[in-house]
Design an enzyme around this catalytic site. Structure first.
Site, short mmCIF file in Angstrom:
data_model
loop_
_atom_site.label_atom_id
_atom_site.label_comp_id
_atom_site.label_asym_id
_atom_site.label_seq_id
_atom_site.Cartn_x
_atom_site.Cartn_y
_atom_site.Cartn_z
N ASP A 161 -0.75 -8.89 -12.22
CA ASP A 161 0.21 -9.50 -12.27
C ASP A 161 1.07 -8.94 -12.64
O ASP A 161 0.61 -8.07 -13.33
CB ASP A 161 0.38 -11.01 -13.54
CG ASP A 161 1.20 -11.40 -13.83
OD1 ASP A 161 2.67 -11.32 -13.79
OD2 ASP A 161 1.46 -12.58 -14.29
N HIS A 162 1.72 -8.07 -11.59
CA HIS A 162 2.26 -6.88 -12.19
C HIS A 162 2.98 -7.18 -13.51
O HIS A 162 3.43 -5.40 -14.45
CB HIS A 162 2.55 -6.09 -10.58
CG HIS A 162 3.82 -6.58 -10.76
ND1 HIS A 162 3.67 -7.90 -9.65
CD2 HIS A 162 5.37 -7.46 -10.18
CE1 HIS A 162 4.77 -8.72 -8.98
NE2 HIS A 162 6.42 -8.17 -9.81
N GLU A 206 17.20 -11.13 -11.10
CA GLU A 206 17.33 -10.88 -10.50
C GLU A 206 18.60 -10.36 -9.22
O GLU A 206 18.99 -11.20 -9.51
CB GLU A 206 16.37 -10.70 -9.45
CG GLU A 206 15.05 -10.32 -9.18
CD GLU A 206 14.33 -10.82 -8.54
OE1 GLU A 206 14.75 -9.98 -6.97
OE2 GLU A 206 13.07 -11.92 -8.13
N HIS A 229 4.02 -14.75 -13.88
CA HIS A 229 5.12 -14.31 -14.41
C HIS A 229 5.63 -14.62 -16.12
O HIS A 229 5.47 -14.06 -17.49
CB HIS A 229 5.91 -12.95 -14.05
CG HIS A 229 5.33 -12.46 -12.62
ND1 HIS A 229 4.41 -11.80 -12.18
CD2 HIS A 229 5.73 -12.88 -11.39
CE1 HIS A 229 4.68 -12.16 -11.26
NE2 HIS A 229 5.48 -11.84 -10.60
N ALA A 249 0.80 -1.55 -0.10
CA ALA A 249 0.38 -0.08 -0.14
C ALA A 249 0.97 1.21 0.33
O ALA A 249 0.56 1.89 -1.07
CB ALA A 249 -1.13 0.12 1.46
P1 NAD Z 1 2.98 -6.43 4.90
O1 NAD Z 1 3.07 -7.20 5.31
O2 NAD Z 1 3.58 -5.50 4.42
O3 NAD Z 1 1.07 -5.84 4.56
C1 NAD Z 1 0.35 -6.42 5.52
C2 NAD Z 1 -0.93 -5.50 5.85
O4 NAD Z 1 -2.23 -6.56 6.38
C3 NAD Z 1 -0.69 -4.93 7.01
O5 NAD Z 1 -1.59 -4.00 6.41
C4 NAD Z 1 -1.06 -5.16 8.00
O6 NAD Z 1 -1.86 -4.18 9.34
C5 NAD Z 1 -3.47 -5.72 7.80
N1 NAD Z 1 -2.98 -7.19 8.52
C6 NAD Z 1 -2.48 -8.94 9.08
N2 NAD Z 1 -2.95 -9.17 9.08
C7 NAD Z 1 -4.84 -8.34 9.46
C8 NAD Z 1 -5.84 -8.57 10.09
N3 NAD Z 1 -5.47 -10.38 10.49
N4 NAD Z 1 -6.45 -7.94 9.94
C9 NAD Z 1 -6.77 -6.67 9.16
N5 NAD Z 1 -5.18 -6.59 9.21
C10 NAD Z 1 -3.81 -7.19 8.70
O7 NAD Z 1 2.39 -7.20 3.17
P2 NAD Z 1 2.31 -6.18 1.65
O8 NAD Z 1 4.11 -6.03 1.57
O9 NAD Z 1 1.70 -5.35 1.69
O10 NAD Z 1 1.59 -7.89 0.88
C11 NAD Z 1 1.13 -7.28 0.59
C12 NAD Z 1 0.35 -8.59 -0.43
O11 NAD Z 1 0.96 -8.07 -1.68
C13 NAD Z 1 0.44 -9.95 -0.43
O12 NAD Z 1 -0.35 -10.89 -1.03
C14 NAD Z 1 1.53 -9.90 -1.23
O13 NAD Z 1 2.04 -11.51 -1.91
C15 NAD Z 1 1.67 -8.68 -2.15
N6 NAD Z 1 2.44 -8.26 -3.25
C16 NAD Z 1 3.26 -7.28 -2.25
C17 NAD Z 1 4.48 -6.87 -2.72
C18 NAD Z 1 4.40 -5.38 -2.53
O14 NAD Z 1 5.75 -4.91 -2.83
N7 NAD Z 1 5.47 -5.29 -0.94
C19 NAD Z 1 4.74 -6.64 -4.10
C20 NAD Z 1 4.20 -7.97 -4.98
C21 NAD Z 1 2.91 -8.79 -4.17
#
Ligand code: NAD
Length: 482
Positions: free
Chosen positions: A169-170, A208, A232, A10
Site C-alpha cells: 500500500d504505497h 487529486e 489507503h 517498473a
Molecule cells: P503495465 O500495463 O504498464 O505493465 C504490465 C507489465 O506486465 C508489462 O511489463 C507486460 O509486459 C507484462 N505482462 C502483461 N501480460 C503478461 C503476460 N501474460 N506474461 C508476462 N508478462 C506480461 O502496468 P503497471 O502500470 O506497471 O502496473 C502493474 C501493477 O502495479 C498493477 O497491479 C497496478 O495496479 C499496480 N500499480 C501501478 C502503479 C503505477 O504507477 N503504474 C501504481 C500503483 C499500483
C-alpha cells in the site's frame, strides 16, 4: 524477480528506487534482478531500458554500468507453464554466480488477474524451493471484493505463508503516514488528548486534480471506493485510531490496526446513504483549461454509474472513540492535489475572548501528507496591542526543509523494508479482509441503485454539495487548511 519488468510501474518507480538504494550502499554487491515480461528483449536491451528509466527519474550523469550489469531479462508469458522451468534455471544460475544463498523476492508488478496464476506456478515449478528466504511482493488491488480477495489469498497462500507476503500500500511507504505513529506515541502533549474527551472530529482528505486519464477501463470496474477507500484511506484511519502497541514490532502494530477495523461500525441498507456520499465529476475548468466530464473520458460508459468521489462518516465503536466522527473524502478532478489529516479538538469549556459574535477557533492539528509533508498546529494567542484579544496562530513544521533531505520515494522505503524482512508497512490479510467487508456493503447499495444525479460535481471543485452537508448535519465543516 520483477514480473512486469517492461511496465510503467517498473520503469517509473521500481528501477529508480533500486538504483537509489544501490547508490546509498543499501544493496549488497551480491544481487541480481531478473526482469520478466512478455516482450522479446535481449539482456542488453533490457539493461538499456533500466538505464533510461534511472536517467529519466533523476541521475543523468552517474556511472550506471556497474548497476545495470546486475539486470537480466527473461521473456516469458506468465500463463505459459513451460517457461517457468527456464526461469528457474536462470534464477539458480544467478544464485550461484552472485552467491545469493537462495534468497529470493518475487515482485508482481502486473495486472492483478495474473497474481494467482504466477504464485501457483512459482510453487508448482519449484521456484520457491530455495535454501534462503522467499518473499512475494504484490501490488494493489488485492481482489475486487471480499470473496475475490479470499480466492486470491488462497491461491497465493498455497505458495507463500502470510509472513512471506508483502501486500503493497504505497501510502504506508510515505514518510508522513509513518510519522502519524511517532507524532502520537512520542509526544506527551498529544496522546493524553487523543480520545473522545478532547477530540471533536477527524477529517481525512485525499484529493487529486487529475482525472481518470488512460485508466478508464480499469477505473470503470473499480471506482473511488475500491481504488482509494478500501486500502489507503482505511489504513490511515487505522493508524490514527489504533491503541499504542506494546512494542513497535510488525505483529503488535498490525494487531492494533486490526482492532480498529474490527471496531468500525458496519453500514447496511439505509445507513449507507446516510453515512456515505458518492460523486462523479462533470466537465469544468482546471488551471483555466476546460476538462471533460468523466462520462466523456476514453473507455468510460457514457451513462457510467462509477463514482470518482467518495465522502463518508466512520464511527469507531470502542471506549476511545465512541461518538467521534471520522470523516473521509477522496476524489478525482478536485480543486487541489492534497492528502492531509485534520484533527479538530473540542472547544474549551468557556470562552473569555468573545469578540463581537466571533467565537474562538478550535485547536487543530494538521498532518500534511502530500504534496508538502509536515505538521501544523493551530493555537490561539494574544493579538498584539492594548486589548486582550485572541487571534489564531499557526505553528508549522515542514519536512522538506530539514537539512535539504528530500523525502525518499515510498517505493524505495518499501523495497528496502522487504529486503530486510520488515512487513510493518505492508497490509496483513486480516486488514484486507476487514476493510473489504466494510466497503462491500457500500458497493452493494451503490451498485443496486443508479446514481440519478451523476455527474454531481464540477471538475475543479471540492466535490458535491452533499459532502459538505454530511458534516453540516453534525455541526462541522471541512477545514480548508492549506
Ligand atoms: P503495465 O500495463 O504498464 O505493465 C504490465 C507489465 O506486465 C508489462 O511489463 C507486460 O509486459 C507484462 N505482462 C502483461 N501480460 C503478461 C503476460 N501474460 N506474461 C508476462 N508478462 C506480461 O502496468 P503497471 O502500470 O506497471 O502496473 C502493474 C501493477 O502495479 C498493477 O497491479 C497496478 O495496479 C499496480 N500499480 C501501478 C502503479 C503505477 O504507477 N503504474 C501504481 C500503483 C499500483
Amino acid at each position: 524477480m520483477i514480473f512486469g519488468a517492461t511496465g510503467d510501474l517498473a520503469k517509473r518507480k521500481l528501477f529508480p528506487s533500486l538504483y537509489r538504494l544501490y547508490q546509498k550502499g543499501k544493496l549488497s554487491e551480491r544481487f541480481a534482478v531478473v526482469g520478466v515480461a512478455r516482450r522479446a528483449l535481449s539482456n542488453e536491451e533490457f539493461q538499456l531500458s533500466v538505464k533510461e528509466s534511472i536517467e529519466a527519474a533523476s541521475d543523468k550523469n552517474g556511472n550506471h554500468d556497474e548497476f545495470i550489469s546486475h539486470f537480466h531479462y527473461h521473456s516469458h508469458d506468465v500463463t505459459d507453464s513451460s517457461s517457468y522451468l527456464s526461469l528457474k534455471q536462470m534464477a539458480s544460475d544467478l544464485d550461484s554466480h552472485y552467491g545469493l544463498g537462495g534468497n529470493r523476492i518475487f515482485y508482481l508488478a502486473m495486472a492483478p488477474e495474473f497474481f494467482g496464476t504466477i504464485a501457483e506456478h512459482l510453487k508448482a515449478d519449484g521456484l520457491t524451493d530455495v535454501a534462503g528466504f522467499k518473499r512475494l511482493v504484490i501490488e494493489k488491488p488485492f481482489g475486487h471484493d471480499v470473496e475475490s480477495a479470499k480466492q486470491l489469498n488462497k491461491q497465493i497462500r498455497n505458495a507463500f505463508s502470510e509472513d512471506e507476503i508483502y501486500r503493497i500500500d504505497h501510502y504506508l511507504g510515505k514518510e508522513m503516514v509513518q510519522n502519524i505513529e511517532v507524532i502520537r506515541f512520542a509526544n506527551a502533549i498529544f496522546e493524553p488528548l487523543w480520545n473522545n474527551r478532547y477530540i471533536s472530529n477527524i477529517q481525512l482528505t485525499s484529493s487529486e486534480v487529475l482525472g481518470v486519464e488512460e485508466r478508464g477501463r480499469y477505473y470503470e470496474t473499480s471506482g473511488a471506493l475500491r481504488d482509494m477507500v478500501q486500502n489507503h484511506m482505511l489504513q490511515m484511519v487505522a493508524l490514527l485510531a489504533m491503541e499504542p502497541p506494546i512494542r513497535l514490532t510488525t505483529e503488535e502494530i498490525r494487531s492494533e490496526k486490526v482492532k480498529v477495523l474490527r471496531a468500525m461500525r458496519p453500514l447496511e441498507g439505509d445507513a449507507v446513504n446516510e453515512h456515505f456520499v458518492r460523486g462523479q465529476y462533470g466537465k469544468g475548468k482546471i488551471d483555466e483549461e476546460e476538462v471533460p466530464a468523466y462520462r466523456d473520458e476514453p473507455m468510460v460508459d457514457p451513462s457510467s454509474n462509477t463514482e470518482t468521489f467518495v465522502a463518508g462518516k466512520l464511527l469507531i465503536d470502542n471506549f476511545r472513540w465512541a461518538g467521534v466522527p471520522i470523516y473521509i473524502r477522496t476524489g478525482k478532478r478536485m480543486e487541489t492535489k492534497s492528502t492531509k489529516i485534520v484533527i479538530q479538538f473540542k472547544d474549551i469549556p468557556m470562552n473569555l475572548y468573545y469578540q463581537s459574535e466571533q467565537t474562538l477557533n478550535p485547536n487543530l492539528l494538521v498532518i500534511h501528507i502530500q504534496p508538502g509533508e509536515g505538521i501544523s498546529l493551530y493555537l490561539n494567542a494574544k493579538k498584539s496591542g492594548q486589548n486582550v484579544e485572541a487571534t489564531p496562530v499557526k505553528l508549522n513544521f515542514a519536512n522538506k526543509g530539514i537539512d535539504g533531505i528530500n523525502t525518499p520515494e515510498a517505493y524505495e522505503k518499501l523495497l528496502f523494508d522487504c529486503m530486510r524482512g520488515d512487513a510493518t508497512n505492508f497490509t496483513h490479510w486480516d486488514e484486507v479482509a476487514l476493510s473489504w467487508s466494510f466497503v462491500d456493503k457500500i458497493s452493494e447499495v451503490w451498485e443496486s441503485e443508479k446514481a440519478e444525479n451523476f455527474p454531481n460535481y464540477e471538475s475543479g471543485t471540492m466535490g458535491p454539495r452533499e459532502a459538505d452537508q454530511l458534516l453540516e448535519k453534525d455541526g462541522f465543516f471541512w477545514w480548508p487548511v492549506t
